[in-house]
Design an enzyme around this catalytic site. Structure first.
Site, short mmCIF file in Angstrom:
data_model
loop_
_atom_site.label_atom_id
_atom_site.label_comp_id
_atom_site.label_asym_id
_atom_site.label_seq_id
_atom_site.Cartn_x
_atom_site.Cartn_y
_atom_site.Cartn_z
NE ARG A 114 -4.19 -1.71 1.91
CZ ARG A 114 -4.96 -2.27 2.83
NH1 ARG A 114 -4.66 -2.14 4.10
NH2 ARG A 114 -6.04 -2.93 2.48
CE LYS A 136 -19.86 -16.29 8.92
NZ LYS A 136 -19.93 -15.56 10.18
N GLY A 178 -9.39 -8.68 0.43
CA GLY A 178 -8.21 -8.94 1.25
C GLY A 178 -7.66 -10.34 1.05
N GLY A 233 -13.75 -3.77 0.95
CA GLY A 233 -15.14 -3.30 1.07
C GLY A 233 -15.50 -2.30 -0.02
P1 ADP Z 1 -12.13 -11.67 0.50
O1 ADP Z 1 -11.36 -11.14 1.70
O2 ADP Z 1 -11.23 -11.93 -0.65
O3 ADP Z 1 -13.32 -10.84 0.16
P2 ADP Z 1 -13.61 -13.47 2.22
O4 ADP Z 1 -13.10 -12.74 3.40
O5 ADP Z 1 -15.05 -13.35 1.90
O6 ADP Z 1 -12.71 -13.13 0.94
O7 ADP Z 1 -13.38 -15.04 2.44
C1 ADP Z 1 -12.11 -15.60 2.57
C2 ADP Z 1 -12.12 -16.79 3.50
O8 ADP Z 1 -13.07 -17.76 3.08
C3 ADP Z 1 -10.79 -17.49 3.53
O9 ADP Z 1 -10.20 -17.35 4.81
C4 ADP Z 1 -11.12 -18.94 3.22
O10 ADP Z 1 -10.43 -19.87 4.05
C5 ADP Z 1 -12.60 -19.01 3.51
N1 ADP Z 1 -13.23 -20.12 2.82
C6 ADP Z 1 -13.24 -20.37 1.50
N2 ADP Z 1 -13.86 -21.54 1.24
C7 ADP Z 1 -14.27 -22.05 2.41
C8 ADP Z 1 -14.95 -23.23 2.81
N3 ADP Z 1 -15.35 -24.13 1.92
N4 ADP Z 1 -15.17 -23.43 4.14
C9 ADP Z 1 -14.76 -22.52 5.04
N5 ADP Z 1 -14.12 -21.38 4.74
C10 ADP Z 1 -13.87 -21.13 3.44
MG MG Z 2 -11.61 -11.31 3.80
#
Ligand code: ADP
Ligand code: MG
Length: 395
Positions: A36, A193, A346, A369
């Site tokens: 960053r 989620k 992230g 976000g």
């Molecule tokens: P980003 O930060 O890229 O937006 P998220 O924070 O929504 O992504 O999600 C990332 C997390 O989701 C990771 O830590 C990953 O381990 C978890 N994840 C992905 N697939 C699964 C799964 N099948 N079961 C549990 N956790 C999962």
């Molecule tokens: Mg995340």
């Protein structure tokens, strides 16, 4: 959307106040990931060439407002900047009542979130910030979705408010991907989620030609088709929403592909072994932690045929070596595709780093976000402020 750009303004002799995103990881007083800060260096150098004095501000972490907290001080950033720029960057602990600054100097204002009223976008706080400068430059895309005093309030009051090069570049790239996409347009939304990304999924279903879901989100969709997901992370209360999205996608003729095979574990653990299962054969005591090889191949094909790919969220628990193959396959397919590709989030960025595929992705967003809100089609508060200020600016 029209905003003033720092590159187009006459900066000569002016005091600039630049909001950057220096919210970087620090261990033992040392910056451990400088992405960053490095991203902001061109902005700082450009400003230095023209402006008289440079004030930089940023948040770091989530401190309690109203008190100094040495753990979340920007001192490591000041140290990094001084070294990197080869000139002294002074850290100013108390800066709201005015900063003594000589022409050619750079001052880093201590963590904006130590100030009471920052998060509530307090007018008085914003006024004190604005009185430090002739031109306010918003350059922190990662916080552009938050209407705080240092991102929005100050911009409304400062004599002039403009977008910094980093923010402009981000808005251009995202705008290009979303408003005038090369078709077919594919979005891949993974992560943990559904609840955090439901509105993104809804809006992407409208504007893309194909939507792929992954990770814990896919588990909720698997459950929505009536299948067993065992111990897997999924959201039972959102199964109805997933069914609605599946129906909508079906009506639109695109569909949302649900994994045909998955990698399961008998425990949520880094040393669990991965077993390939057809999705209809998952057992009640198992965890779905990644997509299977056939699903990887199908997704890779969809990615290869896309004109635009937008990616947010890993499709498996890529932090566990045995459950990284799905996310690796998706990342590599995007890396090798000729589509205009854009990625943000992230954990998505961590995955891109881990698999070393950054070079083949057309644009990697610095925002998590903010990236998602932009993708949803929302106007980011800091961008709305810049548009309003641009409309008032005499041309
Ligand atoms: P980003 O930060 O890229 O937006 P998220 O924070 O929504 O992504 O999600 C990332 C997390 O989701 C990771 O830590 C990953 O381990 C978890 N994840 C992905 N697939 C699964 C799964 N099948 N079961 C549990 N956790 C999962
Ligand atoms: Mg995340």
């Amino acid at each position: 959307m029209t905003v003033l750009r720092m590159e187009d303004l006459d900066l000569k002799g002016h005091r600039l106040l630049i909001r950057e995103d220096f919210n970087v990881p620090v261990a033992d007083g040392i910056v451990t990931s400088d992405q960053r800060i490095l991203a902001a260096i061109p902005t700082i150098e450009l400003a230095l060439e023209h402006a008289a004095a440079l004030l930089l501000m940023s948040h770091m972490g989530r401190p309690a407002e109203g008190a100094f907290n040495p753990e979340l001080s920007l001192a490591p950033v000041a140290h990094y900047l001084s070294k990197h720029l080869g000139r002294n960057v002074r850290l100013e602990r108390d800066w709201l009542d005015g900063v003594k600054i000589q022409p050619g100097e750079i001052v880093l204002c201590e963590n904006v979130r130590f100030n009471r009223g920052e998060k509530d976008n307090d007018k008085d706080l914003a006024r004190r910030m604005a009185s430090l400068c002739d031109i306010f430059v918003m350059d922190a895309f990662g916080t552009a979705h938050r209407a705080h005093a240092s991102t929005v309030g100050v911009g409304h009051i400062a004599p002039v408010a403009c977008a910094g090069p980093l923010l402009s570049r981000e808005l251009d790239a995202l705008g290009r991907a979303l408003h005038d996409p090369q078709r077919p347009m594919l979005a891949i939304v993974g992560g943990s989620k559904v609840s955090t990304k439901l509105s993104v999924l809804e809006s992407l279903l409208e504007r893309t030609d194909q939507l792929i879901v992954g990770g814990g989100i896919a588990n909720t969709f698997i459950a929505a088709t009536g299948r067993e997901v065992g111990q897997s992370l999924y959201q039972p209360d959102l199964v109805g929403d997933a069914q609605r999205l599946l129906r909508l996608a079906h009506e639109r003729g695109s569909g949302i592909p649900v994994p045909v095979d998955v990698l399961v574990a008998s425990a949520f653990s880094a040393d669990a072994t991965a077993t390939v299962r057809r999705v209809e054969e998952v057992r009640a005591d198992e965890w779905i932690l990644d997509i299977g090889p056939q699903t990887c191949a199908e997704y890779a094909e969809i990615i290869r045929d896309a004109g635009t790919v937008l990616w947010n969220g890993p499709v498996g628990v890529f932090e566990f070596e045995h459950f990284a193959p799905g996310t690796r396959a998706v990342a590599q397919a995007i890396d090798q595709s000729t589509a205009f590709s854009i990625a943000g989030g992230g954990d998505t960025l961590a995955a891109i780093d881990q698999f070393g595929v950054g070079d083949g992705i057309s644009y990697i967003s610095t925002g998590g976000g903010a990236f998602l809100e932009f993708v949803e089609g929302k106007t980011l508060p800091a961008v709305a402020m810049l548009q309003r200020r641009a409309a008032e600016y005499p041309v």
